[in-house]
Design a protein around this motif. Structure first.
Motif, PDB file in Angstrom:
ATOM      1  N   GLY A  28      27.498  45.664  50.860  1.00  0.00           N
ATOM      2  CA  GLY A  28      26.130  46.062  50.579  1.00  0.00           C
ATOM      3  C   GLY A  28      25.991  47.312  49.724  1.00  0.00           C
ATOM      4  N   GLU A  29      24.834  47.942  49.836  1.00  0.00           N
ATOM      5  CA  GLU A  29      24.457  49.064  48.965  1.00  0.00           C
ATOM      6  C   GLU A  29      25.313  50.302  49.151  1.00  0.00           C
ATOM      7  N   ASN A  30      26.121  50.344  50.182  1.00  0.00           N
ATOM      8  CA  ASN A  30      27.014  51.469  50.440  1.00  0.00           C
ATOM      9  C   ASN A  30      28.111  51.584  49.376  1.00  0.00           C
ATOM     10  N   ILE A  31      28.387  50.509  48.658  1.00  0.00           N
ATOM     11  CA  ILE A  31      29.487  50.489  47.683  1.00  0.00           C
ATOM     12  C   ILE A  31      29.142  51.320  46.455  1.00  0.00           C
ATOM     13  N   ILE A  32      30.112  52.115  46.039  1.00  0.00           N
ATOM     14  CA  ILE A  32      30.017  52.858  44.776  1.00  0.00           C
ATOM     15  C   ILE A  32      30.704  52.045  43.678  1.00  0.00           C
ATOM     16  N   THR A  33      31.967  51.647  43.927  1.00  0.00           N
ATOM     17  CA  THR A  33      32.725  50.853  42.951  1.00  0.00           C
ATOM     18  C   THR A  33      33.894  50.155  43.643  1.00  0.00           C
ATOM     19  N   ILE A  34      34.430  49.150  42.963  1.00  0.00           N
ATOM     20  CA  ILE A  34      35.601  48.425  43.453  1.00  0.00           C
ATOM     21  C   ILE A  34      36.652  48.430  42.348  1.00  0.00           C
ATOM     22  N   HIS A  35      37.864  48.863  42.694  1.00  0.00           N
ATOM     23  CA  HIS A  35      38.979  48.932  41.747  1.00  0.00           C
ATOM     24  C   HIS A  35      40.033  47.885  42.108  1.00  0.00           C
ATOM     25  N   HIS A  36      40.683  47.351  41.094  1.00  0.00           N
ATOM     26  CA  HIS A  36      41.847  46.483  41.284  1.00  0.00           C
ATOM     27  C   HIS A  36      43.073  47.399  41.276  1.00  0.00           C
ATOM     28  N   ILE A  37      43.788  47.431  42.398  1.00  0.00           N
ATOM     29  CA  ILE A  37      44.979  48.284  42.502  1.00  0.00           C
ATOM     30  C   ILE A  37      46.171  47.414  42.887  1.00  0.00           C
ATOM     31  N   GLY A  38      47.294  48.079  43.104  1.00  0.00           N
ATOM     32  CA  GLY A  38      48.497  47.360  43.484  1.00  0.00           C
ATOM     33  C   GLY A  38      49.139  46.699  42.276  1.00  0.00           C
ATOM     34  N   SER A  39      50.241  46.049  42.523  1.00  0.00           N
ATOM     35  CA  SER A  39      51.031  45.482  41.428  1.00  0.00           C
ATOM     36  C   SER A  39      50.337  44.345  40.696  1.00  0.00           C
ATOM     37  N   THR A  40      49.429  43.633  41.348  1.00  0.00           N
ATOM     38  CA  THR A  40      48.735  42.558  40.644  1.00  0.00           C
ATOM     39  C   THR A  40      47.790  43.097  39.566  1.00  0.00           C
ATOM     40  N   ALA A  41      47.519  44.394  39.599  1.00  0.00           N
ATOM     41  CA  ALA A  41      46.666  45.032  38.595  1.00  0.00           C
ATOM     42  C   ALA A  41      47.453  45.493  37.371  1.00  0.00           C
ATOM     43  N   ILE A  42      48.768  45.348  37.417  1.00  0.00           N
ATOM     44  CA  ILE A  42      49.636  45.836  36.337  1.00  0.00           C
ATOM     45  C   ILE A  42      50.294  44.616  35.692  1.00  0.00           C
ATOM     46  N   SER A  43      49.893  44.305  34.481  1.00  0.00           N
ATOM     47  CA  SER A  43      50.270  43.035  33.862  1.00  0.00           C
ATOM     48  C   SER A  43      51.737  42.935  33.461  1.00  0.00           C
ATOM     49  N   THR A  44      52.465  44.028  33.504  1.00  0.00           N
ATOM     50  CA  THR A  44      53.848  44.003  33.020  1.00  0.00           C
ATOM     51  C   THR A  44      54.893  43.915  34.129  1.00  0.00           C
ATOM     52  N   ILE A  45      54.464  43.813  35.395  1.00  0.00           N
ATOM     53  CA  ILE A  45      55.458  43.842  36.469  1.00  0.00           C
ATOM     54  C   ILE A  45      55.323  42.653  37.424  1.00  0.00           C
ATOM     55  N   TYR A  46      56.401  42.424  38.134  1.00  0.00           N
ATOM     56  CA  TYR A  46      56.409  41.439  39.205  1.00  0.00           C
ATOM     57  C   TYR A  46      55.600  41.997  40.377  1.00  0.00           C
ATOM     58  N   ALA A  47      55.053  41.086  41.176  1.00  0.00           N
ATOM     59  CA  ALA A  47      54.212  41.517  42.290  1.00  0.00           C
ATOM     60  C   ALA A  47      54.292  40.511  43.427  1.00  0.00           C
ATOM     61  N   LYS A  48      54.029  40.996  44.633  1.00  0.00           N
ATOM     62  CA  LYS A  48      53.727  40.072  45.720  1.00  0.00           C
ATOM     63  C   LYS A  48      52.361  39.484  45.348  1.00  0.00           C
ATOM     64  N   PRO A  49      52.163  38.186  45.503  1.00  0.00           N
ATOM     65  CA  PRO A  49      50.896  37.587  45.081  1.00  0.00           C
ATOM     66  C   PRO A  49      49.760  37.859  46.062  1.00  0.00           C
TER      67      PRO A  49
END
Length: 172
Positions: A28-49
């Motif tokens: 709801g309205e409490n949200i300021i922003t949402i970020h994509h973090i972790g390895s899935t946010a980095i296009s050059t590396i392997y990640a846990k899916p």
């Protein structure tokens, strides 16, 4: 928990966008922003899916009032789950495989800066990202059924990079 790291999947970015809209409605309205973090946010590396969301809110206490809405999306409310002043949710698919992590902190939390700094540092320094990716692949092979062993194996590297990343992030 099976430990699997895979090459970057370009669909993760869209999956993040789609799920972010659902999370935003649930919190709801409490949200300021949402970020994509972790390895899935980095296009050059392997990640846990597993897609990681970092949600900044105005008031952390209000998040607890929205657990039912998050549970309706398939999330399990885990409370602080080892990190003070965080609300953590996790989601599994129909096969019981974890697919999403949601970390919620109040805006301006040092934890927000730490997570964003680490992500942005790895994007800015591809050689460091490659070293992290290689370590993750090696650990996944060594600990295919031992998530704690895998996490422990990454711990020193992550802490070393976090120190550099937070300083770099603050200097920008």
């Amino acid at each position: 928990m099976k430990v699997e790291v895979v090459p970057h999947n370009p669909q993760w970015k869209n999956a993040f966008k789609v799920e972010s809209k659902q999370i935003a409605k649930a919190i709801g309205e409490n949200i300021i922003t949402i970020h994509h973090i972790g390895s899935t946010a980095i296009s050059t590396i392997y990640a846990k899916p597993i897609i990681d969301f970092l949600v900044e809110v105005s008031d952390l206490a209000l998040v607890d009032e929205r657990n039912t809405e998050m549970e309706a999306l398939g999330y399990e409310a885990m409370g602080e789950f080892g990190i003070k002043n965080r609300r953590y949710f996790r989601k599994h698919n129909l096969l019981g495989i974890r697919t999403h992590h949601v970390h919620i902190f109040e805006v301006n939390s040092p934890e927000v800066k730490r997570h964003l700094a680490f992500r942005d540092y790895l994007i800015a320094y591809p050689q460091v990202a490659w070293e992290y990716s290689a370590l993750k692949r090696k650990l996944a092979q060594k600990y295919p059924e031992d998530i704690e062993g895998y996490m422990d194996g990454k711990d020193r590297f992550i802490k070393d990079i976090e120190k550099k990343a937070v300083k770099w992030y603050g200097d920008r």
